[in-house]
Design an enzyme around this catalytic site. Sequence first.
Site, mmCIF file in Angstrom:
data_model
loop_
_atom_site.group_PDB
_atom_site.id
_atom_site.type_symbol
_atom_site.label_atom_id
_atom_site.label_comp_id
_atom_site.label_asym_id
_atom_site.label_seq_id
_atom_site.Cartn_x
_atom_site.Cartn_y
_atom_site.Cartn_z
ATOM 1 N N TYR A 98 0.856 -1.188 0.000
ATOM 2 C CA TYR A 98 0.000 0.000 0.000
ATOM 3 C C TYR A 98 0.890 1.235 0.000
ATOM 4 C CZ TYR A 98 -3.330 3.503 1.712
ATOM 5 O OH TYR A 98 -4.105 4.621 1.863
ATOM 6 N N ASP B 93 9.417 2.920 -0.938
ATOM 7 C CA ASP B 93 8.433 3.489 -0.019
ATOM 8 C C ASP B 93 8.809 3.022 1.382
ATOM 9 O OD1 ASP B 93 6.317 4.152 1.575
ATOM 10 O OD2 ASP B 93 4.755 3.338 0.262
ATOM 11 N N LYS C 152 5.847 8.916 9.036
ATOM 12 C CA LYS C 152 5.720 8.350 10.376
ATOM 13 C C LYS C 152 6.817 8.841 11.321
ATOM 14 C CE LYS C 152 3.099 4.389 8.659
ATOM 15 N NZ LYS C 152 1.760 4.806 9.091
#
Length: 435
Positions: free
Chosen positions: A145, A240, A268
């Site tokens: 994702y 990613d 994050k």
Amino acid sequence: MWTLDKSKQAFTEAKQYMPGGVNSPVRSYRSVGSTPPFISAASGSRIYDIDNNEYIDYVLSWGPMILGHAHPEVVAALQEAIPRGTSYGAPTLLETEVAKKIQAFMPSMEMMRMVNSGTEATMSAIRVARGVTGRDGIVKFIGCYHGHSDSLLVKAGSGLATFGVPDSPGVPQGVAANTITIPYNDIERVRALFKEKGHDIAGVIVEPVAGNMGCVPPLPGFLECLREETRNAGALLIFDEVMCGFRASSGGAQKYYHIDPDLTCLGKIVGGGMPMAVFGGKAEYMSQVAPSGPIYQAGTLSGNPLAMTAGLATLSILQRNPTVFKQVEAATDMLCEGLLDAAHAAGVPVQVQHVGSMFTLFFSEVPVTNFEEANACNMEQFKQFFRYNLSHGIYYAPSQFESNFMSLSHRESDIKTTLQIAKEAFCAIAQQKNM
């Protein structure tokens, strides 16, 4: 006595104002058949809900809180920054300082741009790959994702190298058609795809350690294959590392696996718990982003001073104390080994997969290497395990397809408590299986 009475009332009211009562789908707890606790506070390794329940937290805001919740140094930095204003929409010294810290950890990020979310970062990296190469094709992997931008909400078409079809209403077929999806960890499919369509491919985007089908490490040779094939085809390799950056190692998966990507996306941890992400990479590519070049990207809140403050404080602690990573990884090893032992003792087949301070417990008899194998796990046993743990004060991600995380604030006593509850949960699962 553990109850969620107030959370149930809050959830009912929230559904009147937000789709599903939440601002991100997995928070609804739909896949585990439960009501989500509404959180009121967090500190260290613990979170607290409005029903006065206390939990040992292994979600950690889905990864950012590697130091634990409300770390005193991060909180103090924010308290000092807030009176100076919450947004300027103008350059600050903080942005350059954050960029320097990031580059010290990940030298491949020679130049970078701050944004506000992982979705923004991956979307922008894709645009750079297309702008640099003059090609449209993007390769992604089933189960990875990369945010909810149109180009990346795509499922696999039929056949080896068919272009994708939309995976959500609202995604135009024409956009999805430029995205190719193939199985994660499938080296043969990657080589066959590049042999057939390499000249059409602008870039490959990959979670070098998958976290969105659960924690799934790359098989030996997989990332090396991606690096080789993209380089030979003149395509860009995009890592990613929104999730695995600073989790797989101090320098992310690229340091852990010794791979040099062209572009990297971070989020994050890099924002210290504030809304912040970054995309960056080789200067020859990033120098083509506006205003230096023709590839456009912008954002009103990009480089927000509060996000930069929290990020800088977090990265400074990590840089000053490099043993943090080893400490958190050692705690993760201890927990994962204990979970595996407890499951085996109860006769419940599981796989506990972890890299660095990321981990997932899969209810599977075989190791999970791709989304198809993750999807074949025993979801009913996962639900039982999850609900038992939640009701006994252990807070895991509410999905078999998510990673959990460890923080510096987790103590050995937390792990011992967690393992005791896990033993009870596995025994309950075994008893029900044998009835």
